[in-house]
Design a protein around this motif. Structure first.
Motif, short mmCIF file in Angstrom:
data_model
loop_
_atom_site.label_atom_id
_atom_site.label_comp_id
_atom_site.label_asym_id
_atom_site.label_seq_id
_atom_site.Cartn_x
_atom_site.Cartn_y
_atom_site.Cartn_z
N LEU A 164 47.04 38.80 33.69
CA LEU A 164 48.23 39.18 32.93
C LEU A 164 48.69 40.59 33.25
O LEU A 164 49.89 40.91 33.11
N GLU A 165 47.78 41.46 33.65
CA GLU A 165 48.14 42.84 33.96
C GLU A 165 48.73 43.00 35.35
O GLU A 165 49.37 44.01 35.66
N ALA A 184 41.71 35.98 32.92
CA ALA A 184 43.06 35.82 32.38
C ALA A 184 43.66 37.17 32.00
O ALA A 184 44.86 37.43 32.24
N ASP A 185 42.87 38.05 31.39
CA ASP A 185 43.38 39.37 31.01
C ASP A 185 43.81 40.17 32.24
O ASP A 185 44.88 40.81 32.24
N VAL A 186 42.99 40.12 33.28
CA VAL A 186 43.34 40.84 34.51
C VAL A 186 44.59 40.25 35.14
O VAL A 186 45.49 40.97 35.62
N GLU A 225 34.00 35.18 31.06
CA GLU A 225 34.55 35.41 32.39
C GLU A 225 35.96 34.87 32.50
O GLU A 225 36.84 35.51 33.11
N ARG A 261 38.17 34.55 30.10
CA ARG A 261 39.09 35.42 29.39
C ARG A 261 39.34 36.71 30.17
O ARG A 261 40.47 37.22 30.22
N ALA A 262 38.26 37.24 30.79
CA ALA A 262 38.44 38.47 31.57
C ALA A 262 39.38 38.26 32.75
O ALA A 262 40.26 39.09 33.04
#
Length: 493
Positions: free
Chosen positions: A285-286, A281-283, A276, A278-279
């Motif tokens: 960054l976008e 963090a990925d979102v 969760e 990492r998800a």
């Protein structure tokens, strides 16, 4: 340190050697005494024969001896010797083999024979017997009368008593005694050799089950803890040890399985929040940097971090309790106040789920124990009850808490209605990472709260009992209300 088998072998062989040598010595002494006794009996019998030749005629003591009858007293090869004295020391007769010499006098005038080892006049080893006696009497009528008959003692003067000594060489006796040594030594050596073989064979056979156990133990490693020591018809002395070894293997197997399950469960529990995180963090960054959702993302990150922190903090606490009895910080406090304070930590979640608290606690309920550790256990119990309590009843759910003190014990009962919990689940509730939802979906609980409660209760000497009756789950804590009854060393504050 030498082996048990080696020590037993040494002690048995030394013991058998001592017994055999001692037995041989006793047998040698017994046979020697028997041969010497026979030799002495023959010597005494010969002395009696010579004594019978001594008689008193007309007031004169005569010795009727003829060399032809007893040639051994006159031969030059291995001769025998005799000598006859009066009690005043005068020599009445001596054997021709003495050649004018004398045998030693012992000087004892008792009636019993006296025996002595000596060197004979020809240099040989010999043995001498000496007797004192009255000679036979001869009368004109009535025939011979024995001189030592008590009825005739008054007819002798003191000077009539005679002393006779007879000596013979003991070469044959010594040779016979020496001949015993070689056979006895051979017999003892043979018995010792047989004893060595017997001891080694017996110990090898006796230790065979132990060697079999040793081989089976050597074959067990971390991957084969399910194996058990199994030998056919074990000796009685090994049965207990084998049972304890198998019990140890069973406990080790259980511990290893628990550790494997712990590692797997821990990885599973941490994988979800990490995924969760990492998800998120990925979102993040976008998204554009000036997006208004940044605060929400950081709130999610904080929640995930707190969840992981709670898991790791609980694991560290459990590891602390696993390391040995903790030091308890003892204080006097009111148990009712502690229960209310513990319940307030989950009051918000309880209100959100529509669960209300019911307390049946005396106004003053003083106990003396570790308040911090008891508070931690109560917080986890209330959190577990709120998280799994049923709320489908009219007016929402309920959680009832009752406490009392009886003598030196206190009792706490926390109960509430639950759903989907079965009686078969009760024995597993305090296992680490166990959760009612086997899929581990949703929720912030990792299945570590109740195991921590169990560890704290062990440290505080508290007994836990769980029941499930008509859909109502109950946890009862019964423990010492006085620190004098605590099971561990305490640190007073």
């Amino acid at each position: 340190m030498s082996s048990l088998k080696g020590r037993l072998t040494a002690w048995l062989l030394v013991g058998l050697a001592v017994l055999l040598v001692g037995g041989g010595w006793v047998l040698r002494r017994s046979l020697s005494a028997r041969l010497l006794g026979d030799f002495d009996d023959a010597l005494i019998a010969e002395t009696r024969s010579l004594r019978a030749l001594t008689l008193k005629r007309g007031g004169v003591v005569a010795f009727d001896f003829a060399d032809e009858v007893m040639p051994e007293f006159s031969t030059t090869k291995d001769p025998a010797y005799f000598q006859l004295w009066r009690t005043d020391g005068a020599v009445l007769e001596r054997s021709r083999s003495l050649k004018g010499g004398n045998l030693p006098r012992l000087g004892d005038l008792s009636d019993r024979p006296r025996l002595l080892d000596l060197k004979l006049p020809d240099g040989r080893n010999g043995r001498l017997v000496e007797v004192s006696f009255h000679p036979r009497l001869e009368e004109d009528e009535g025939g011979p009368i024995r001189g030592d008959d008590p009825r005739d003692l008054g007819r002798f003067a003191e000077g009539d008593r005679m002393v006779l000594a007879v000596a013979r060489g003991r070469d044959r006796l010594d040779a016979s005694l020496a001949a015993l040594d070689a056979p006895l030594a051979l017999v003892i050596a043979g018995l010792l050799g047989g004893s060595v073989l017997l001891v080694l064979t017996s110990l090898r056979a006796g230790f065979a089950p132990l060697a079999q156990v040793e081989r089976q133990i050597e074959a067990i490693d971390a991957g084969s803890l399910g194996a058990r020591i199994d030998i056919a018809d074990p000796p009685r002395e090994l049965r207990s040890a084998i049972g304890r070894l198998n019990g140890l293997l069973r406990r080790l197997e259980t511990s290893f399985e628990r550790e494997r399950a712990f590692s797997a469960n821990l990885a599973h529990e941490l994988r979800t929040p990490l995924a969760e995180l990492r998800a998120v963090a990925d979102v993040a960054l976008e998204l554009p940097r000036d997006s208004g959702q940044t605060e929400a993302f950081f709130a999610d990150v904080r929640a995930i971090g707190l969840q992981m922190e709670r898991i790791l903090a609980t694991l560290l606490a459990l590891a602390h309790y696993d390391g040995g009895p903790p030091v308890l910080k003892i204080a006097d406090f009111d148990l009712g106040t502690a229960l209310l304070a513990s319940s307030q930590t989950v009051a918000t979640e309880a209100a959100a789920r529509g669960i209300h608290f019911e307390f049946d606690v005396p106004s003053v309920l003083g106990v003396r124990t570790d308040p911090g550790k008891l508070h931690l256990a109560l917080v986890n119990l209330f959190a577990n009850a709120v998280a799994h309590g049923a709320t489908s009843e009219p007016g929402g759910g309920w959680l009832r808490c009752r406490a009392e003190r009886s003598g030196d014990r206190f009792l706490i009962r926390i109960e509430n209605p639950v759903q989907r919990l079965a009686a078969s689940d009760l024995p597993r509730m305090f296992d680490r990472f166990w959760r009612l939802d086997s899929a581990r979906t949703g929720g912030t609980h990792a299945g570590l709260g109740l195991p921590l409660v169990a560890a704290i209760c062990v440290a505080l000497g508290i007994e836990i009992e769980t029941t499930l009756v008509d859909g109502v789950f109950s946890v009862q804590l019964r423990g010492p209300a006085d620190s004098a009854h605590l099971p561990h060393i305490c640190l007073e504050l």
